[in-house]
Every structure is written in C-alpha cells, then in structure tokens.
Design an enzyme around this catalytic site. Structure first.
Site, PDB file in Angstrom:
ATOM      1  N   THR A   1      45.149  41.821  80.389  1.00  0.00           N
ATOM      2  CA  THR A   1      44.924  43.098  81.108  1.00  0.00           C
ATOM      3  C   THR A   1      46.330  44.067  81.078  1.00  0.00           C
ATOM      4  O   THR A   1      45.947  45.279  81.209  1.00  0.00           O
ATOM      5  CB  THR A   1      44.247  42.840  82.334  1.00  0.00           C
ATOM      6  OG1 THR A   1      45.469  42.178  83.315  1.00  0.00           O
ATOM      7  CG2 THR A   1      43.037  42.234  82.211  1.00  0.00           C
ATOM      8  N   LYS A   2      47.201  43.599  81.038  1.00  0.00           N
ATOM      9  CA  LYS A   2      48.576  44.296  80.996  1.00  0.00           C
ATOM     10  C   LYS A   2      48.391  45.111  79.373  1.00  0.00           C
ATOM     11  O   LYS A   2      48.813  46.208  79.178  1.00  0.00           O
ATOM     12  CB  LYS A   2      49.843  43.762  81.159  1.00  0.00           C
ATOM     13  CG  LYS A   2      50.236  43.252  82.590  1.00  0.00           C
ATOM     14  CD  LYS A   2      50.135  44.371  83.469  1.00  0.00           C
ATOM     15  CE  LYS A   2      51.573  45.041  83.393  1.00  0.00           C
ATOM     16  NZ  LYS A   2      52.034  46.039  84.344  1.00  0.00           N
TER      17      LYS A   2
ATOM     18  N   LEU B   1      44.775  36.147  81.638  1.00  0.00           N
ATOM     19  CA  LEU B   1      44.342  37.471  82.203  1.00  0.00           C
ATOM     20  C   LEU B   1      45.361  38.473  82.444  1.00  0.00           C
ATOM     21  O   LEU B   1      45.116  39.451  82.109  1.00  0.00           O
ATOM     22  CB  LEU B   1      43.230  37.282  83.191  1.00  0.00           C
ATOM     23  CG  LEU B   1      42.224  36.386  82.916  1.00  0.00           C
ATOM     24  CD1 LEU B   1      41.198  35.996  84.078  1.00  0.00           C
ATOM     25  CD2 LEU B   1      41.026  37.316  82.014  1.00  0.00           C
ATOM     26  N   TYR B   2      46.551  38.109  82.796  1.00  0.00           N
ATOM     27  CA  TYR B   2      47.471  39.057  83.225  1.00  0.00           C
ATOM     28  C   TYR B   2      48.085  39.633  81.844  1.00  0.00           C
ATOM     29  O   TYR B   2      47.912  40.696  81.678  1.00  0.00           O
ATOM     30  CB  TYR B   2      48.819  38.221  83.885  1.00  0.00           C
ATOM     31  CG  TYR B   2      49.906  39.296  83.899  1.00  0.00           C
ATOM     32  CD1 TYR B   2      50.104  40.372  84.880  1.00  0.00           C
ATOM     33  CD2 TYR B   2      51.000  39.000  83.184  1.00  0.00           C
ATOM     34  CE1 TYR B   2      51.151  41.237  84.907  1.00  0.00           C
ATOM     35  CE2 TYR B   2      52.182  39.576  83.377  1.00  0.00           C
ATOM     36  CZ  TYR B   2      52.177  40.829  84.076  1.00  0.00           C
ATOM     37  OH  TYR B   2      53.154  41.700  84.171  1.00  0.00           O
ATOM     38  N   SER B   3      48.449  38.840  80.926  1.00  0.00           N
ATOM     39  CA  SER B   3      48.675  39.377  79.439  1.00  0.00           C
ATOM     40  C   SER B   3      47.693  40.164  79.025  1.00  0.00           C
ATOM     41  O   SER B   3      48.085  41.155  78.575  1.00  0.00           O
ATOM     42  CB  SER B   3      49.156  38.199  78.717  1.00  0.00           C
ATOM     43  OG  SER B   3      50.193  37.268  79.294  1.00  0.00           O
TER      44      SER B   3
END
Length: 341
Positions: A141-142, A137-139
């Site tokens: 949303t970034k 999810l980090y990748s």
C-alpha cells in the site's frame, strides 16, 4: 510558508513539525481527536481530523502552501481494507484536498519497502522497479500511495516522494529501535543472520525531516521519488550488538539455522492467515521482519543530493549518544521501551 504536517503526533511527524517551525514556517498539524504533539506545540496550529474524513482534510489544507504527508498505517497487522483505506485512499483524499485548498507542494514520506523484493538490494537507486509481489500489506500500500502521489504532479502542484529507511532517533516510542531494545533486554532476539554479513542504510529522524524541507523548496523534484539515508552503511548485526551494550542488554549469541528460521516463518505466516490473528495481533515473525534483519538493503542517495542538496547532518555515533541521553532524560531504558514490550 504555511505548511501542513500529517502524522504530527507520530515520531517522524513530530520531528517534521519541529524542523518546519524552526525554519520559520507557519505550521499546522493534522491530529486525530485526542492526539497530542511531542514538540513545538506552542508554535503550531492544530487541526483535528483524519485521513478518512474529507471534510476535515479540506479544513486542514485550506490556505497551506506545502503538505508534508507522513501519516500512515505502519503496523504489521490489519486487514487489506484497513491498510488500503489509510495508506492509499487516505493519501488520495489528502491529494484532492491539497489541490483544492491551493497547496503548491506535496511531499510524501514513502519507504524503501515500496521497492523491497525480499532479496539483497545493494546501493540501489531510483531506477529500481516496483516488485511484482510484496512481502506485506504495508509495502504494497505504500507503493500504491507513492504511485498516486507521483502521478499527481502537475504545473502548479509539485509532488515528490522520499524514501527514508529505518527512521530512528529521540522521541521514538513505538518504532523499530525501541522494539529491538525491548527484545534484546528480554533475551528474545536470537542471531538470525545465518552467518551472513548484512548491510543496511538507516535514516536518523533529523536527517529525514531535513530532507523533506529541502525537497519542498526544490524546483527539480516534481513527479520523482528519492532515497534518503544516513551517510553510514551499517553492519546490521554489529550495530545490534552495539545497541545492546548501549542500552544495558546482552548482544544476541544464540543462532538459529536459516532452514529452521525459514520454516518457523512459514508456520507463523500460515497461522496468521486466520483473520482474528491477522487483523488484531502482530506476528512474532514474518517474511518482512526477517528480511529486514537478514537481507542487505543499502541505497544510493546521490539523486537527493543532486536535486535538493541533501546531506546528512547527524552521524550515527552522535545520534546513538543523543538517543541514550534522551532515554535517560525520560526515565531510562524501561521508559524508552514501555510501549514496545
């Protein structure tokens, strides 16, 4: 210039505050209630608020010329809603406040994770497309936030995104390097390479902060994303061994076969679908964390050099010596890794 730094209590944000103040800028730091900054507090105006509060963002951005947006949710646990609200909706709120407040420049600290596809990526440049699927999810949303920032570029409001990978250096208490050292000292990091040589670009915090200031002053960056990195291409497992020796630990010797490694990742990720675990605790393994250690990721930074004169000013060996000296200055390796155990 009058500038705003978000994420100023964090690692890169603190270096950005220090670099902007040293350059003579009037710095305002956006801090959540109770947060503090690690450097330059006597030269900085503090603004209390966070990315979920439009009113605090309006106050923080009022009258600034440049916004450096380094705040993000960077943990490896949390719900989709948590990641989206901070990384995507938070960036959207900040963009709106910056435009309304009269800012002329918006520099977004993105990540190469925005284009990470789980395979080897060697000497890739900014023509690399966003992947169809993301590793976490980090990748995801970034990447979504980066697209919002680049799409917001307009006459009188110049936006760009920088993609430093593996930011490291002094004053890092929670990032990948103190976590790595903690695992090495505890003997909890086996050799996951499968016998492959893995290459990676990293970015010292001083180099990343300098890139942000250079980009903010350039007339060529509007609507563009840029990779920024140190000059060295690292052999990941050789560097891990060097870091182990530097911080009084033993380099990894126990090898995990790739088939077993991948099976363990699959099992852990299956268990971490349970909301209680996914939303509250970091997994011991994930596709993303394993990819960082087993897949090559190196970046062509020539566009950053061409468009805003980016050249790394800290080399890796100097940076490692400085990092050890900083760790000794705060109480030694135990203190360096206290929050990462």
């Amino acid at each position: 210039m009058r500038v705003l730094v978000t994420g100023a209590s964090g690692f890169l944000g603190g270096h950005l505050v220090e670099a902007a103040a040293a350059a003579g800028d009037q710095v305002r730091a956006l801090l959540r209630p109770g947060a503090t900054i690690s450097a330059g507090a006597d030269r900085v105006e503090l603004a209390r608020g966070d990315l979920s509060d439009p009113a605090s963002l309006a106050a923080a951005t009022r009258g600034v010329e440049v916004v450096y947006h380094s705040a993000a949710r960077v943990t490896d646990h949390g719900s989709r809603a948590q990641f989206h609200d901070t990384n995507v909706a938070g960036t959207e709120r900040l963009l709106a406040a910056a435009r309304a407040g009269g800012a002329r420049r918006f520099v977004f600290v993105s990540s190469p994770s925005a284009v990470m596809d789980g395979g080897d990526q060697l000497a890739v440049d900014e023509s690399t497309p966003y992947p169809d699927r993301y590793l976490n999810l980090y990748s995801e949303t970034k990447a979504a936030a980066e697209r919002l920032v680049l799409a917001a570029n307009a006459p009188g409001f110049t936006t760009c995104a920088l993609r430093p990978r593996g930011i490291w250096g002094p004053r890092d208490r929670h990032g990948f390097l103190p976590r790595l050292v903690a695992k090495l000292r505890a003997g909890r990091l086996p050799d996951l390479s499968g016998g492959r040589t893995v290459h990676a670009s990293l970015c010292h915090a001083t180099n990343a902060a300098r890139a942000c200031l250079l980009a903010a002053a350039s007339e060529r960056v509007g609507g563009r994303a840029y990779f920024v990195a140190d000059s060295e291409i690292s052999d990941v497992w050789a560097l891990i061994a060097q870091v182990a020796r530097l911080f009084d630990a033993t380099p990894p010797t126990r090898r995990v076969p790739p088939a077993l490694r991948d099976a363990l990742v699959g099992a852990v990720e299956a268990v971490w679908r349970i909301p209680y675990l996914r939303n509250r605790h970091s997994p011991p393994l994930s596709r993303y964390s394993v990819a960082l250690l087993t897949r090559s990721s190196t970046y062509d930074t020539s566009a950053a050099t061409r468009d805003f004169g980016y050249v790394p000013v800290i080399d890796q060996q100097t940076g490692l010596r400085q990092l050890r000296a900083w760790a000794d200055g705060i109480g030694g390796v135990d203190e360096f890794t206290r929050y990462a155990r």
